[in-house]
Design a protein around this motif. Structure first.
Motif, PDB file in Angstrom:
ATOM      1  N   HIS A   1      59.553  72.858  19.482  1.00  0.00           N
ATOM      2  CA  HIS A   1      60.717  73.628  18.819  1.00  0.00           C
ATOM      3  C   HIS A   1      60.051  73.604  17.324  1.00  0.00           C
ATOM      4  O   HIS A   1      60.178  74.484  16.579  1.00  0.00           O
TER       5      HIS A   1
ATOM      6  N   GLU B   1      68.521  73.134  18.106  1.00  0.00           N
ATOM      7  CA  GLU B   1      69.110  74.328  17.714  1.00  0.00           C
ATOM      8  C   GLU B   1      69.068  74.726  16.373  1.00  0.00           C
ATOM      9  O   GLU B   1      69.581  75.895  16.000  1.00  0.00           O
ATOM     10  N   ASP B   2      68.274  73.971  15.503  1.00  0.00           N
ATOM     11  CA  ASP B   2      68.388  74.581  14.248  1.00  0.00           C
ATOM     12  C   ASP B   2      67.209  75.717  13.863  1.00  0.00           C
ATOM     13  O   ASP B   2      66.281  75.758  14.768  1.00  0.00           O
ATOM     14  N   THR B   3      67.565  76.232  12.707  1.00  0.00           N
ATOM     15  CA  THR B   3      66.481  77.594  12.776  1.00  0.00           C
ATOM     16  C   THR B   3      65.636  77.410  11.363  1.00  0.00           C
ATOM     17  O   THR B   3      65.933  76.600  10.624  1.00  0.00           O
TER      18      THR B   3
ATOM     19  N   VAL C   1      59.015  77.232  15.910  1.00  0.00           N
ATOM     20  CA  VAL C   1      60.372  77.695  15.447  1.00  0.00           C
ATOM     21  C   VAL C   1      60.459  77.198  13.869  1.00  0.00           C
ATOM     22  O   VAL C   1      60.706  78.058  13.240  1.00  0.00           O
TER      23      VAL C   1
ATOM     24  N   GLU D   1      66.263  79.109   8.930  1.00  0.00           N
ATOM     25  CA  GLU D   1      66.985  79.238   7.624  1.00  0.00           C
ATOM     26  C   GLU D   1      67.653  77.594   7.460  1.00  0.00           C
ATOM     27  O   GLU D   1      67.901  77.201   6.313  1.00  0.00           O
ATOM     28  N   THR D   2      67.703  76.695   8.751  1.00  0.00           N
ATOM     29  CA  THR D   2      67.905  75.333   8.421  1.00  0.00           C
ATOM     30  C   THR D   2      67.076  74.734   7.713  1.00  0.00           C
ATOM     31  O   THR D   2      67.511  73.808   6.645  1.00  0.00           O
TER      32      THR D   2
END
Length: 317
Positions: A124, A87-89, A128, A91-92
């Motif tokens: 991911h 679930e990290d993006t 991502v 920005e993380t």
């Protein structure tokens, strides 16, 4: 010290690298003070080690930062890493890199890895999270992009076998040892061909340093049909490394075996004992094991996967 290129990154690294892990590697949680831990890192650097690996989860980034302040930063190669969830993006990623730099007290790291990436999470990380790391590379905060496997949870190295064939990975960290040789066919051919730098972990673990534990592990392998009973017929199944291989110890043989494998760039070692720093480096710098001994290792244990990937620390058999 011996030095060599880290893949095609342009970095020149010592073949012995200090793995600045948590409880067992730099003595944290074992009564060692912050300054004592800094002393271990500096002892390694003074003996020629220029590659230091740490991580957010290890809790040793501040130690590494304090240790390297006494040296020419341009002559050292600092690697760190962080864990990410699916679930990290992007920005993380930026937040974690900035936090690591703050703890290290540095304006950039030479390699930033996605830490312990499993097969299910790989896409991911690639699709991502990696683009954010590449933007940080453009900003000069990260020089090279890497990832590390989760050996105990991916013994067949499915994630790395895929990642070694794809962009944007420039450096990888993988498990490799006397009894966990899968990377010889699964990973190294691709990393050599594509110029990906390699950092070898799990080279020495309890299976090599704890006699009783080693015998118990091999007995279970025989019981499970993964090894022939003849391997343990004479007692210690690795004793031949000393008697026939001329190694000072099984641990010495383990370091030398990994060091001279084609495709190995940096052999990571860890210790909380300053005296052990010198001994580990000396093993890594010794000549290869005799060819007949290496052939016996490949013939006897080359089919095994996931053996000896226990976490560091005390073991009771």
């Amino acid at each position: 010290m011996h030095f060599q290129p880290l893949g095609t990154t342009g970095l020149t690294v010592s073949v012995a690298g200090l793995g600045c892990g948590g409880n067992s590697r730099l003595g944290l949680g074992r009564g060692a003070s912050f300054d004592e831990c800094v002393g271990v890192a500096r002892a390694a650097i003074d003996l020629g080690v220029n590659f230091l690996d740490t991580a957010e989860v290890y809790g040793t980034e501040e130690i590494v930062g304090a240790a390297v302040k006494a040296y020419d930063r341009d002559k050292l190669v600092i690697s760190t890493k962080a864990l990410f969830k699916t679930e990290d993006t992007a920005e993380t990623v930026t937040q974690k890199v900035e936090a690591s730099l703050k703890r290290l007290g540095l304006d950039h790291v030479d390699v930033f890895h996605f830490h312990a990436v499993g097969p299910a999470a790989y896409e991911h990380h690639r699709d991502v999270l990696a683009p954010a790391l590449l933007r940080l590379k453009e900003q000069g905060k990260v020089r090279h992009v890497g990832l590390t496997e989760t050996g105990p949870r991916d013994p067949e190295q499915a994630m790395l076998a895929r990642a070694a064939l794809e962009a944007p990975w420039e450096v990888i960290m993988l498990a490799y040892s006397l009894v966990n040789q899968g990377a010889r066919t699964r990973v190294f051919p691709a990393t050599v061909r594509r110029g990906i730098g390699t950092l070898l972990m799990f080279v020495v673990r309890n299976i090599f340093s704890n006699d009783a534990y080693r015998r118990a592990v091999f007995a279970k392998l025989v019981e499970d049909g993964r090894l022939d009973a003849s391997v343990v017929a004479d007692g210690d199944p690795l004793a031949f490394l000393v008697s026939e291989g001329g190694a000072a110890s099984i641990t010495d043989a383990a370091y030398r075996y990994a060091r001279h494998e084609q495709g190995a760039d940096v052999i990571l070692f860890g210790t909380g004992n300053r005296a052990h720093v010198k001994a580990n480096i000396e093993s890594i710098l010794r000549p290869p094991l005799p060819a007949p001994v290496v052939e016996r290792l490949h013939r006897t244990f080359g089919h095994l996967s996931g053996v000896g990937l226990d976490l560091p620390g005390p073991v009771t058999a």
